[in-house]
Design a protein around this motif. Sequence first.
Motif, PDB file in Angstrom:
ATOM      1  N   PHE A   1       0.440  -1.496  -0.285  1.00 41.26           N
ATOM      2  CA  PHE A   1       0.058  -0.181  -0.042  1.00 41.26           C
ATOM      3  C   PHE A   1       1.208   1.930  -0.062  1.00 41.26           C
ATOM      4  CE2 PHE A   1      -2.199  -3.857   2.498  1.00 41.26           C
ATOM      5  CZ  PHE A   1      -3.804  -3.694   2.056  1.00 41.26           C
ATOM      6  N   LYS A   2       0.470   2.474  -0.880  1.00 40.62           N
ATOM      7  CA  LYS A   2       1.283   3.847  -0.274  1.00 40.62           C
ATOM      8  C   LYS A   2       0.105   4.727  -1.073  1.00 40.62           C
ATOM      9  CE  LYS A   2       4.282   3.823  -4.034  1.00 40.62           C
ATOM     10  NZ  LYS A   2       4.958   3.926  -5.440  1.00 40.62           N
ATOM     11  N   GLY A   3       0.114   5.577  -0.230  1.00 46.90           N
ATOM     12  CA  GLY A   3      -1.255   6.310  -0.210  1.00 46.90           C
ATOM     13  C   GLY A   3      -1.627   6.633   1.534  1.00 46.90           C
ATOM     14  N   TYR A   4      -2.108   7.833   1.246  1.00 45.46           N
ATOM     15  CA  TYR A   4      -2.689   8.707   2.517  1.00 45.46           C
ATOM     16  C   TYR A   4      -4.301   7.651   3.073  1.00 45.46           C
ATOM     17  CZ  TYR A   4       0.179  12.807   1.919  1.00 45.46           C
ATOM     18  OH  TYR A   4       0.926  13.881   1.789  1.00 45.46           O
ATOM     19  N   GLY A   5      -3.909   7.280   3.605  1.00 43.49           N
ATOM     20  CA  GLY A   5      -5.170   6.047   4.686  1.00 43.49           C
ATOM     21  C   GLY A   5      -4.940   5.624   6.145  1.00 43.49           C
ATOM     22  N   THR A   6      -5.720   4.892   6.866  1.00 39.55           N
ATOM     23  CA  THR A   6      -5.468   4.439   7.838  1.00 39.55           C
ATOM     24  C   THR A   6      -6.425   2.716   7.649  1.00 39.55           C
ATOM     25  OG1 THR A   6      -6.238   6.589   9.285  1.00 39.55           O
ATOM     26  CG2 THR A   6      -6.460   4.439   9.758  1.00 39.55           C
ATOM     27  N   ILE A   7      -5.403   2.038   8.667  1.00 39.02           N
ATOM     28  CA  ILE A   7      -5.882   0.506   8.190  1.00 39.02           C
ATOM     29  C   ILE A   7      -6.054   0.141   9.979  1.00 39.02           C
ATOM     30  CG2 ILE A   7      -5.482  -1.887   8.221  1.00 39.02           C
ATOM     31  CD1 ILE A   7      -3.321  -1.201   6.111  1.00 39.02           C
ATOM     32  N   ILE A   8      -7.225  -0.104  10.246  1.00 37.60           N
ATOM     33  CA  ILE A   8      -7.576  -0.459  11.831  1.00 37.60           C
ATOM     34  C   ILE A   8      -7.524  -1.905  12.042  1.00 37.60           C
ATOM     35  CG2 ILE A   8      -9.472  -0.051  13.740  1.00 37.60           C
ATOM     36  CD1 ILE A   8      -9.777   2.814  11.992  1.00 37.60           C
ATOM     37  N   TYR A   9      -7.267  -2.327  13.050  1.00 39.10           N
ATOM     38  CA  TYR A   9      -7.035  -3.872  13.090  1.00 39.10           C
ATOM     39  C   TYR A   9      -8.794  -4.200  13.826  1.00 39.10           C
ATOM     40  CZ  TYR A   9      -2.997  -5.408  10.359  1.00 39.10           C
ATOM     41  OH  TYR A   9      -2.282  -5.177   9.421  1.00 39.10           O
ATOM     42  N   ASP A  10      -8.949  -5.586  14.175  1.00 45.68           N
ATOM     43  CA  ASP A  10      -9.847  -5.936  15.071  1.00 45.68           C
ATOM     44  C   ASP A  10      -9.406  -6.127  16.838  1.00 45.68           C
ATOM     45  OD1 ASP A  10      -8.699  -7.958  15.119  1.00 45.68           O
ATOM     46  OD2 ASP A  10      -9.484  -9.452  13.927  1.00 45.68           O
ATOM     47  N   ASP A  11      -8.166  -5.547  16.268  1.00 46.64           N
ATOM     48  CA  ASP A  11      -7.224  -5.513  18.061  1.00 46.64           C
ATOM     49  C   ASP A  11      -8.101  -4.096  18.273  1.00 46.64           C
ATOM     50  OD1 ASP A  11      -5.317  -4.785  17.083  1.00 46.64           O
ATOM     51  OD2 ASP A  11      -4.141  -6.541  17.538  1.00 46.64           O
ATOM     52  N   GLY A  12      -8.093  -3.307  17.602  1.00 48.05           N
ATOM     53  CA  GLY A  12      -8.053  -1.751  18.405  1.00 48.05           C
ATOM     54  C   GLY A  12      -6.732  -1.508  17.154  1.00 48.05           C
ATOM     55  N   MET A  13      -5.159  -1.765  16.989  1.00 46.18           N
ATOM     56  CA  MET A  13      -4.295  -1.273  16.540  1.00 46.18           C
ATOM     57  C   MET A  13      -4.611  -0.056  15.001  1.00 46.18           C
ATOM     58  SD  MET A  13      -1.150  -2.888  15.133  1.00 46.18           S
ATOM     59  CE  MET A  13      -0.896  -3.469  14.042  1.00 46.18           C
ATOM     60  N   LYS A  14      -3.985   1.259  15.253  1.00 50.62           N
ATOM     61  CA  LYS A  14      -4.173   1.729  13.599  1.00 50.62           C
ATOM     62  C   LYS A  14      -2.896   1.834  13.322  1.00 50.62           C
ATOM     63  CE  LYS A  14      -8.102   4.203  15.947  1.00 50.62           C
ATOM     64  NZ  LYS A  14      -8.544   5.532  15.969  1.00 50.62           N
ATOM     65  N   ILE A  15      -2.642   1.862  11.684  1.00 50.48           N
ATOM     66  CA  ILE A  15      -0.990   2.291  11.338  1.00 50.48           C
ATOM     67  C   ILE A  15      -1.540   3.238  10.062  1.00 50.48           C
ATOM     68  CG2 ILE A  15       0.184   0.817   9.591  1.00 50.48           C
ATOM     69  CD1 ILE A  15      -0.441  -1.574  10.313  1.00 50.48           C
ATOM     70  N   LYS A  16      -1.126   4.206   9.902  1.00 51.19           N
ATOM     71  CA  LYS A  16      -1.813   5.501   9.268  1.00 51.19           C
ATOM     72  C   LYS A  16      -0.725   5.448   8.176  1.00 51.19           C
ATOM     73  CE  LYS A  16      -3.942   8.119  11.989  1.00 51.19           C
ATOM     74  NZ  LYS A  16      -5.051   8.809  11.455  1.00 51.19           N
ATOM     75  N   LEU A  17      -0.667   5.698   6.873  1.00 46.34           N
ATOM     76  CA  LEU A  17      -0.591   5.237   5.473  1.00 46.34           C
ATOM     77  C   LEU A  17       0.355   6.484   4.885  1.00 46.34           C
ATOM     78  CD1 LEU A  17      -2.753   2.302   4.150  1.00 46.34           C
ATOM     79  CD2 LEU A  17      -0.695   2.252   5.620  1.00 46.34           C
ATOM     80  N   SER A  18       1.204   7.212   4.081  1.00 43.51           N
ATOM     81  CA  SER A  18       1.121   7.707   3.761  1.00 43.51           C
ATOM     82  C   SER A  18       2.232   7.360   1.962  1.00 43.51           C
ATOM     83  CB  SER A  18       2.306   8.019   4.285  1.00 43.51           C
ATOM     84  OG  SER A  18       3.079   8.904   3.613  1.00 43.51           O
ATOM     85  N   PRO A  19       1.793   7.885   1.374  1.00 42.51           N
ATOM     86  CA  PRO A  19       2.802   8.117  -0.124  1.00 42.51           C
ATOM     87  C   PRO A  19       3.709   7.988  -0.107  1.00 42.51           C
ATOM     88  CG  PRO A  19       1.956   9.930   0.072  1.00 42.51           C
ATOM     89  CD  PRO A  19       1.301  10.062   1.217  1.00 42.51           C
ATOM     90  N   PHE A  20       5.346   8.886   1.291  1.00 40.69           N
ATOM     91  CA  PHE A  20       6.276   8.353   1.789  1.00 40.69           C
ATOM     92  C   PHE A  20       7.116   7.446   2.735  1.00 40.69           C
ATOM     93  CE2 PHE A  20       4.075  13.432   1.367  1.00 40.69           C
ATOM     94  CZ  PHE A  20       4.705  13.257  -0.165  1.00 40.69           C
ATOM     95  N   HIS A  21       6.159   6.880   3.137  1.00 35.50           N
ATOM     96  CA  HIS A  21       5.884   5.366   3.978  1.00 35.50           C
ATOM     97  C   HIS A  21       5.423   4.169   3.230  1.00 35.50           C
ATOM     98  CE1 HIS A  21       8.923   8.178   6.580  1.00 35.50           C
ATOM     99  NE2 HIS A  21       7.963   9.043   6.111  1.00 35.50           N
ATOM    100  N   PRO A  22       5.526   3.425   2.265  1.00 27.19           N
ATOM    101  CA  PRO A  22       5.037   2.281   1.893  1.00 27.19           C
ATOM    102  C   PRO A  22       4.741   1.450   2.746  1.00 27.19           C
ATOM    103  CG  PRO A  22       6.313   3.827   0.131  1.00 27.19           C
ATOM    104  CD  PRO A  22       6.617   4.108   0.978  1.00 27.19           C
ATOM    105  N   ILE A  23       4.428   0.730   2.680  1.00 30.60           N
ATOM    106  CA  ILE A  23       4.173  -0.472   3.900  1.00 30.60           C
ATOM    107  C   ILE A  23       2.954  -1.806   2.702  1.00 30.60           C
ATOM    108  CG2 ILE A  23       3.695   0.133   6.190  1.00 30.60           C
ATOM    109  CD1 ILE A  23       0.814  -0.915   5.881  1.00 30.60           C
ATOM    110  N   ALA A  24       3.730  -3.216   3.707  1.00 31.16           N
ATOM    111  CA  ALA A  24       3.321  -4.135   2.505  1.00 31.16           C
ATOM    112  C   ALA A  24       2.690  -4.958   4.367  1.00 31.16           C
ATOM    113  CB  ALA A  24       4.412  -5.309   2.075  1.00 31.16           C
ATOM    114  N   ILE A  25       2.222  -5.950   3.937  1.00 33.28           N
ATOM    115  CA  ILE A  25       0.427  -6.782   5.108  1.00 33.28           C
ATOM    116  C   ILE A  25       1.179  -8.238   4.127  1.00 33.28           C
ATOM    117  CG2 ILE A  25      -0.352  -6.673   6.113  1.00 33.28           C
ATOM    118  CD1 ILE A  25      -1.024  -3.952   6.276  1.00 33.28           C
ATOM    119  N   ILE A  26       1.228  -9.521   5.002  1.00 32.47           N
ATOM    120  CA  ILE A  26       1.498 -10.426   4.707  1.00 32.47           C
ATOM    121  C   ILE A  26      -0.340 -11.114   4.445  1.00 32.47           C
ATOM    122  CG2 ILE A  26       1.405 -11.386   7.046  1.00 32.47           C
ATOM    123  CD1 ILE A  26       2.913 -13.762   5.799  1.00 32.47           C
TER     124      ILE A  26
END
Length: 399
Positions: free
Chosen positions: A239-264
Amino acid sequence: MNLLSDVLVYSSNQKKILCILLKKYEESRSYTNTNKVNQSFKCSPRDIYEEYYSDYANLELVENLHNDITELERIGLVTVKRSSTDIDAVIAVPEKYSEYCEIVGVTEKKDRLKSYESVLKYYITKTTTLSNLCNAQLNRLGNHKEIAFVNNPDDLDKILRCIEYIEANKIEIMERELSIQFFSDSKLFEKKYKSKVCSLLIQYGDYANLAKDEPDKKKQYDMILSENQIVKNPTYIYFKGYGTIIYDDGMKIKLSPFHPIAIISTDLLKIKQFIVCSENIITIENLTSYNRMNLPDYFQIYLCGYNNSAKSNLLKAIYATNSNKKWYHFGDIDPDGFYILTNLRRTTGIYFIPYKMEIDWLSKYSTYTKPLEPNDVVKAKKLCSYDEFSSIIEYMLVY
C-alpha cells in the motif's frame, strides 16, 4: 524366467505379455459374462518388441523373447500359435487369470472396483465438488469401467482427501507445506498430484469461470490453488498513499505515500476498517511499476500475484467505505494484463477503469513491444468478445 530357491522370477517380457492379456480380458464382455460368443485373448510378439518381424531385428532380443514365451507355454500360462520359425500369437489361458494378477502384482478387477467404490462412497458427501466427482466415477464402476485418472484405490483416496482439504482451507499455506502434510515429501504434490487434483477441481468444481480465459494449464492450476489460499510462497499486499488501517484488536496504522508498507496476506482477515483519504484508488499489476510510479492523487495497491478470495475480500471491504471514489487498474498492455483486469472486476464486483492501457499508449511505446507468443494469441482472441477491449486487442493481433 529363472528358478531361484523354488520361486519363479518372471522377466519383464513375460510380465508385459501377461499384462496385455489380462487387460484385454478385463475389458471384454467375457469378464462381465455378457458375451454372446466365446472369446479368446491374444497378443503378438510385436506388442513386446516392435521390430520382431523386421529383417533388421536384433536377433538376441528376438531369441530372448522366444525363450520367454516358450517358458510361459511350458508352465501352462499361455498357448502359442507358430508358423515356421516365427511366433504368430500368444494366447491367454482363461483358467490362469488369477495367476496373471499375482504375477504382475495387481488385484483382480472386481476387487479393485469394490475398493474404488468404498473410497468414493466415503467422500461423496464431503463437498459439492466431491459429490459431482464421486457420482460420475460410481457410474463408471457401474458399467465395469476403471477410474480413469488413477491406477489404484490408495491413490484415489489421496487425491480425494487432498481435494477435500484444499476446498476447506481458510488460511494461507504454501504448496510445500501441503505436500509435507499429505505425503511427507515437500515436492511430491507438485510432481505427482497437482495436475490431477487441479484438473478434477476444474472438471467437477465451481472453477470454470476462474480459469476460462487462461489457456496455460499451469497458470490455471496456480490460480485455483491461490483461490483456496494455497500459494507457492507467502504473499504480501503493498500500500502507498494517505489512509488508515484499523485492526480488529484496535491497533491503527497510518499510511502515507512517503512510507509505503506491505502486509502479509494472512493478516488481511484481521483488518476491521480501511480508510482511504485519496479520491482515486488504483491497483497496480507489477511491483516495479508500483515502486516507480509517483501518483500523489491516487491511493496505490499492489496485489502481488493472482487475485485470490482473500485479496478480493480486502478490496471489497475497502470499497464498502470508499464506493464514491474512482477505482483504476494499471497493468501490462497485453492479453495477460486485460485478463487480470477482467478477473479483478469479476471477483470483486468493482468496476475498475483501465489506467493508461489504451492504443495511444501502446503505440507511443511501440519500440518496447514484442510479438505475441502463441498462448498470448489464444488469449487475445478470447478477449475480443469483450467490446470494451476489442479495438486494442485487435490492434495487438495485427501489429
